[in-house]
Design an enzyme around this catalytic site. Structure first.
Site, PDB file in Angstrom:
ATOM      1  N   TYR A 192       0.848  -1.199   0.000  1.00  0.00           N
ATOM      2  CA  TYR A 192       0.000   0.000   0.000  1.00  0.00           C
ATOM      3  C   TYR A 192       0.881   1.246   0.000  1.00  0.00           C
ATOM      4  O   TYR A 192       1.536   1.556   0.991  1.00  0.00           O
ATOM      5  CB  TYR A 192      -0.901  -0.028   1.234  1.00  0.00           C
ATOM      6  CG  TYR A 192      -2.019   0.996   1.254  1.00  0.00           C
ATOM      7  CD1 TYR A 192      -2.321   1.800   0.163  1.00  0.00           C
ATOM      8  CD2 TYR A 192      -2.792   1.148   2.404  1.00  0.00           C
ATOM      9  CE1 TYR A 192      -3.346   2.725   0.204  1.00  0.00           C
ATOM     10  CE2 TYR A 192      -3.834   2.065   2.452  1.00  0.00           C
ATOM     11  CZ  TYR A 192      -4.109   2.850   1.358  1.00  0.00           C
ATOM     12  OH  TYR A 192      -5.130   3.753   1.412  1.00  0.00           O
ATOM     13  N   LYS A 247      -1.482  -1.417  -3.986  1.00  0.00           N
ATOM     14  CA  LYS A 247      -2.632  -0.523  -3.849  1.00  0.00           C
ATOM     15  C   LYS A 247      -2.069   0.882  -3.898  1.00  0.00           C
ATOM     16  O   LYS A 247      -1.337   1.304  -3.001  1.00  0.00           O
ATOM     17  CB  LYS A 247      -3.370  -0.772  -2.527  1.00  0.00           C
ATOM     18  CG  LYS A 247      -4.572   0.159  -2.345  1.00  0.00           C
ATOM     19  CD  LYS A 247      -5.259  -0.036  -0.999  1.00  0.00           C
ATOM     20  CE  LYS A 247      -6.396   0.975  -0.831  1.00  0.00           C
ATOM     21  NZ  LYS A 247      -7.020   0.900   0.511  1.00  0.00           N
TER      22      LYS A 247
END
Length: 304
Positions: free
Chosen positions: A145, A173
């Site tokens: 992320y 992400k």
């Protein structure tokens, strides 16, 4: 748009539509596992391939390690094999992240969301060592992320390309919003990209993201499923139409105040959850914010 934007050969480690799920609480602030199961079931019924729990939208900074494990087990029990369940295990303490990853694997999670270590602003070599240690700790696939707005530091292109060599680091992400950097990683690695900023979903799909990791999908999963399917089919006009219609919902949920606050208010409005309780320091949406939200969701065609 050609369907080459998201080629059929692209790896889909977590499908295409993923929601970063809230964590419901009762009015007294205690964990509401039954409500969590209801939200998870509704999201999968509406087309989600995977759910991310214990992330920022799940108020992970205010849930205990034991509660995080309970959530993994409860959501898995609710959705079975109909969707993958990813557990957020990242922190700014590598040893703690490793232990959290092991606990998530033992609870049955299908994958791990690992955020950039926040607040202590490690150098890129430290970031690389952190992700590698967590990926080494289990047999689960890892979704990295990259969100410098919260972490304080970005994951550089060079670091992402190095991490891509790890067999279990399979996807990103992305909430960095850097088109050139993302394109370079896509061109030089097999990492699957998931857009982590709802305002950029169409843009990221168009440059080669395989899917989205959404917050607004709590109330717009069928619409985002349609957007993704249109991109894959090469139907740019339909994708643009869906994306533009959702602009008021994205603004309402992601810009009026903190996203988890507004998405809980939206789920209460739509009858999915009974209580919009937050854990401090987050607070419930004000009546004025709920009024704005109601108007914007109506404009987006998401509520009658």
């Amino acid at each position: 748009m050609s369907s080459a934007a998201t080629p059929a050969s692209a790896a889909l480690p977590f499908g295409r539509l993923t929601t970063a799920m809230i964590t419901p609480f009762r009015p007294d602030g205690s964990l509401d596992l039954e409500a969590a199961q209801k939200v998870a079931t509704a999201l999968v019924d509406q087309g989600n391939d995977a759910l991310i729990i214990n992330g920022t939208t799940g108020e992970a900074p205010t849930t205990s390690d034991a509660e995080k494990v309970e959530l993994v087990r409860a959501v898995l029990a609710a959705v079975g094999d109909r969707a993958k369940v990813l557990a957020g295990v990242g922190s700014n303490n590598t040893a703690h992240s490793v232990e959290s990853a092991k606990a998530a694997e033992a609870a049955g999670a299908d994958g791990l969301l690992v955020v950039t270590p926040y607040y202590n602003k490690p150098p890129q070599e430290g970031i690389k060592a952190h992700f590698t240690a967590v990926a080494d700790a289990t047999g689960l696939p890892v979704l990295v992320y990259d969100i410098p707005g919260r972490a304080g530091v970005p994951i550089t292109t060079e670091t992402l390309l190095a991490l891509a060599e790890h067999p279990r680091i399979v996807a990103v992400k992305d909430a960095k919003g850097d088109v050139a950097a993302t394109t370079k990683v896509l061109a030089n690695s097999d990492l699957a990209y998931y857009c982590g900023a709802d305002e950029l979903n169409l843009a990221w799909l168009s440059i080669g993201a395989v899917g989205i990791a959404s917050v607004v999908a709590h109330v717009a999963s069928p619409q985002y499923r349609g957007l993704i399917d249109a991109v894959v089919a090469g139907d740019l006009a339909t994708a643009q139409q869906i994306d533009r219609r959702l602009v008021p919902a994205v603004e309402a949920i992601m810009t009026r105040t903190q996203g988890a606050i507004m998405v809980k208010a939206a789920l209460k409005l739509t009858g999915v959850i009974e209580h919009a309780t937050m854990r401090s320091p987050l607070i419930e949406a004000t009546p004025e914010q709920v009024d704005w939200l109601t108007t914007d969701l109506k404009t987006a065609g998401l509520i009658a």
